[in-house]
Design an enzyme around this catalytic site. Structure first.
Site, PDB file in Angstrom:
ATOM      1  N   ARG A 231      -1.874  -4.210  -5.993  1.00 18.89           N
ATOM      2  CA  ARG A 231      -2.684  -3.625  -4.941  1.00 18.89           C
ATOM      3  C   ARG A 231      -2.439  -4.353  -3.631  1.00 18.89           C
ATOM      4  O   ARG A 231      -2.384  -5.588  -3.594  1.00 18.89           O
ATOM      5  CB  ARG A 231      -4.190  -3.706  -5.297  1.00 18.89           C
ATOM      6  CG  ARG A 231      -4.635  -2.614  -6.253  1.00 18.89           C
ATOM      7  CD  ARG A 231      -4.733  -1.287  -5.529  1.00 18.89           C
ATOM      8  NE  ARG A 231      -4.957  -0.159  -6.424  1.00 18.89           N
ATOM      9  CZ  ARG A 231      -4.001   0.607  -6.911  1.00 18.89           C
ATOM     10  NH1 ARG A 231      -2.741   0.347  -6.638  1.00 18.89           N
ATOM     11  NH2 ARG A 231      -4.281   1.635  -7.679  1.00 18.89           N
ATOM     12  N   GLU A 260      -1.426   1.759   3.766  1.00 16.02           N
ATOM     13  CA  GLU A 260      -0.378   2.652   3.263  1.00 16.02           C
ATOM     14  C   GLU A 260      -0.633   4.068   3.754  1.00 16.02           C
ATOM     15  O   GLU A 260      -1.794   4.486   3.850  1.00 16.02           O
ATOM     16  CB  GLU A 260      -0.333   2.607   1.730  1.00 16.02           C
ATOM     17  CG  GLU A 260       0.099   1.259   1.180  1.00 16.02           C
ATOM     18  CD  GLU A 260       0.266   1.268  -0.341  1.00 16.02           C
ATOM     19  OE1 GLU A 260       0.109   2.342  -0.966  1.00 16.02           O
ATOM     20  OE2 GLU A 260       0.566   0.201  -0.900  1.00 16.02           O
ATOM     21  N   HIS A 278       5.533   1.792  -2.753  1.00 19.31           N
ATOM     22  CA  HIS A 278       4.573   2.017  -3.840  1.00 19.31           C
ATOM     23  C   HIS A 278       5.218   2.822  -4.977  1.00 19.31           C
ATOM     24  O   HIS A 278       4.736   3.896  -5.360  1.00 19.31           O
ATOM     25  CB  HIS A 278       3.324   2.730  -3.326  1.00 19.31           C
ATOM     26  CG  HIS A 278       2.097   2.417  -4.139  1.00 19.31           C
ATOM     27  ND1 HIS A 278       0.850   2.269  -3.590  1.00 19.31           N
ATOM     28  CD2 HIS A 278       1.926   2.206  -5.469  1.00 19.31           C
ATOM     29  CE1 HIS A 278      -0.037   2.011  -4.536  1.00 19.31           C
ATOM     30  NE2 HIS A 278       0.603   1.964  -5.691  1.00 19.31           N
TER      31      HIS A 278
END
Length: 525
Positions: A231, A260, A278
């Protein structure tokens, strides 16, 4: 038929599974928040990935919503407190992309060890800088694992296969589990001082936010390499850049960022820094797995009541649900009864199970008791939001399981702590299916709890039942069933009557005025 909306792009297997399980499904993706608000009210379930934001505003328009299913691990895009308050179950699929994420962490570790991205870029530019790219072996190195849960344990297994030493920091890691994984438990400071590589596998909470802060990064071994596929927010990105610029940190690879999509970052362009967008869950297998799992979980919940991987409700398997259903019905009725009769200034609550009930998962039984009890405070309460309502009121909830065998093959007892002392009700199942009250405030009485009822405490004296029947008959109220219990002959007695119509306040006052009546209360189930 339950109806589900898939609002983010998802593997077609998800919709197929919903339909096979008897759930109607619409696939409508790319909606704006306002467009989603306009349609969400018609759905019982919402299946999402990371794009849809399930905010409090969206939930206020979700009048029929019962479950949100996140195909993936992270639920940063779901307002869980608001969902719980609304009574909406929030599920994720924590295991569908575990291997994929673990493998990505290992891949980034290798990329750091051998400087693969820069070597590739240099070679394709026509250079042959063989001496520039001097890497390190991972064999024999120490991997520091921050978080030893599902993904972390897979990373540990792979690292041990690479002949690495693994030290793990995880507050929930037991000695037995550490031995099973083959890792060495360590404090965070010990891990920082020993690790050649550090990889993070923990959720983002207030306790883990910036766990690799500037202060903690300064405690790391010089030349450490850091990987984060968990995370954004676990690492202080500004401090990480300083560590890379100073050379204290030999390399870092991030798949996740505080903001993000990360279109810009001070880390971009920093030497010995690798970034990916990601990609932890981005494999064909993982995308299919999480889509299948979220559809199966949501369908189980909507069709049979099974609860799997819920973040705001105890788990209840689809196999357990039918067996527990009558117990939960009994528990909710008992909670409702005690809530209607003794709801003022409650400080504590005990739920006891014995006999056959003691062999079952007690959490759903507790949730059902709380749902019944809290209904006196809220007309939208259910098993999801009831624990939160109880906590708001400072109610201490205790669970007790008895192995003993009593007068009944199964028994559930609910005891509340009041200013006047503890008050208890108990019930059983007849034929393993029909809830039946067996005791109320220390008095034995067998009664069905259903529909409109009257609860009366009176002195046990001749003629009272006749006077009561006459009073109700004159008011046009028909008695369905009649249940009587008493402590001793001539002492205090309890009457539970089911009536065809709810008794109004005027009639309650007439009954209260009958000789010998100590208390009268209209109940509803």
């Amino acid at each position: 038929m339950p109806k589900v909306l898939i609002s983010d792009k998802m593997d077609p297997q998800a919709a197929k599974i919903f339909r096979e399980r008897g759930v109607e499904v619409d696939e409508i993706t790319g909606k704006t928040p306002d467009e989603l608000k306009a349609i969400i009210g018609q759905y019982d379930g919402l299946a999402i990935r990371s794009s849809t934001k399930v905010t409090k505003d969206i939930l206020e328009h979700a009048t029929n919503l019962k479950v949100v299913g996140r195909a993936g691990i992270g639920v940063d895009n779901v307002d869980i407190p608001a969902s719980s308050a609304k009574g909406v179950v929030v599920m994720n699929t924590p295991f569908g992309n575990s291997i994929t994420t673990a493998e990505h962490a290992i891949a980034l570790m290798f990329a750091l060890a051998r400087d693969l991205p820069e070597a590739d870029k240099s070679t394709q530019a026509g250079k042959w800088e063989k001496n520039r790219f001097m890497g390190v072996e991972v064999t024999g190195k120490t991997l520091g694992l921050i978080g030893a849960g599902n993904i972390g344990s897979i990373v540990a297994d792979r690292a041990l296969g690479l002949r690495m030493k693994v030290v793990a920091y995880d507050p929930f890691l037991t000695d037995e589990r550490a031995i099973e994984l083959g890792v060495t438990k360590a404090t965070l400071d010990e891990l920082l001082a020993r690790a050649d590589f550090i990889t993070l596998h923990t959720p983002l909470t207030e306790q883990t936010r910036n766990i690799l802060s500037a202060e903690n990064l300064a405690k790391t071994k010089k030349g450490v390499r850091i990987v984060n596929c968990a995370r954004g927010g676990l690492i202080d990105e500004a401090a990480l850049k300083e560590g890379l610029d100073s050379g204290h940190i030999a390399g870092a690879a991030l798949d996740v960022f505080v903001t993000e999509p990360a279109k810009e970052s001070p880390l971009f362009g920093t030497p010995n820094f690798i970034s990916t967008p990601h990609l932890g869950a981005s494999t064909t297998e993982a995308q299919v797995n999480v889509a299948i799992q979220v559809a199966e979980q949501m369908a189980d919940f909507l069709v049979s009541g099974g609860v799997t991987n819920a973040l705001n409700m105890p788990s209840l398997s689809a196999e357990e649900a039918p067996k527990l259903k009558p117990y939960m019905a009994l528990a909710e009725k008992l909670g409702s009864l005690v809530g209607q009769l003794a709801h003022d200034a409650l400080t504590g609550l005990a739920i006891e199970v014995e006999g056959a009930a003691a062999e079952l998962n007690q959490k759903p039984i507790t949730g059902a008791v709380l749902a019944g009890l809290m209904r006196v405070y809220s007309d939208t309460v259910n098993m999801v939001n009831a624990p939160g309502l109880a906590k708001e009121r400072g109610l201490d909830v205790r669970e007790v399981r008895h192995d003993r065998e009593g007068d009944y093959h199964t028994l559930v007892r609910v005891t509340v702590d009041t200013k006047a002392g503890p008050k208890s009700v108990a019930g059983t199942l007849f034929g393993n299916a029909s809830p039946r009250l067996t005791e109320i405030f220390g008095i034995k009485v067998e009664a069905d709890l259903d529909g409109a009822m009257l609860y009366i405490v009176n002195e046990d004296a001749p003629g009272f039942i006749g006077r009561l029947g006459t009073t109700l008959g004159e008011a046009g109220v028909n008695i369905g069933t009649f249940h009587l219990g008493r402590r001793t002959a001539g002492g205090e007695a309890v009457l539970l009557l089911s009536v065809d119509t709810r008794v109004d306040e005027a009639l309650l006052a007439k009954v209260q005025g009958l000789p010998g009546v100590k208390q009268v209360k209209a109940l509803g189930f």
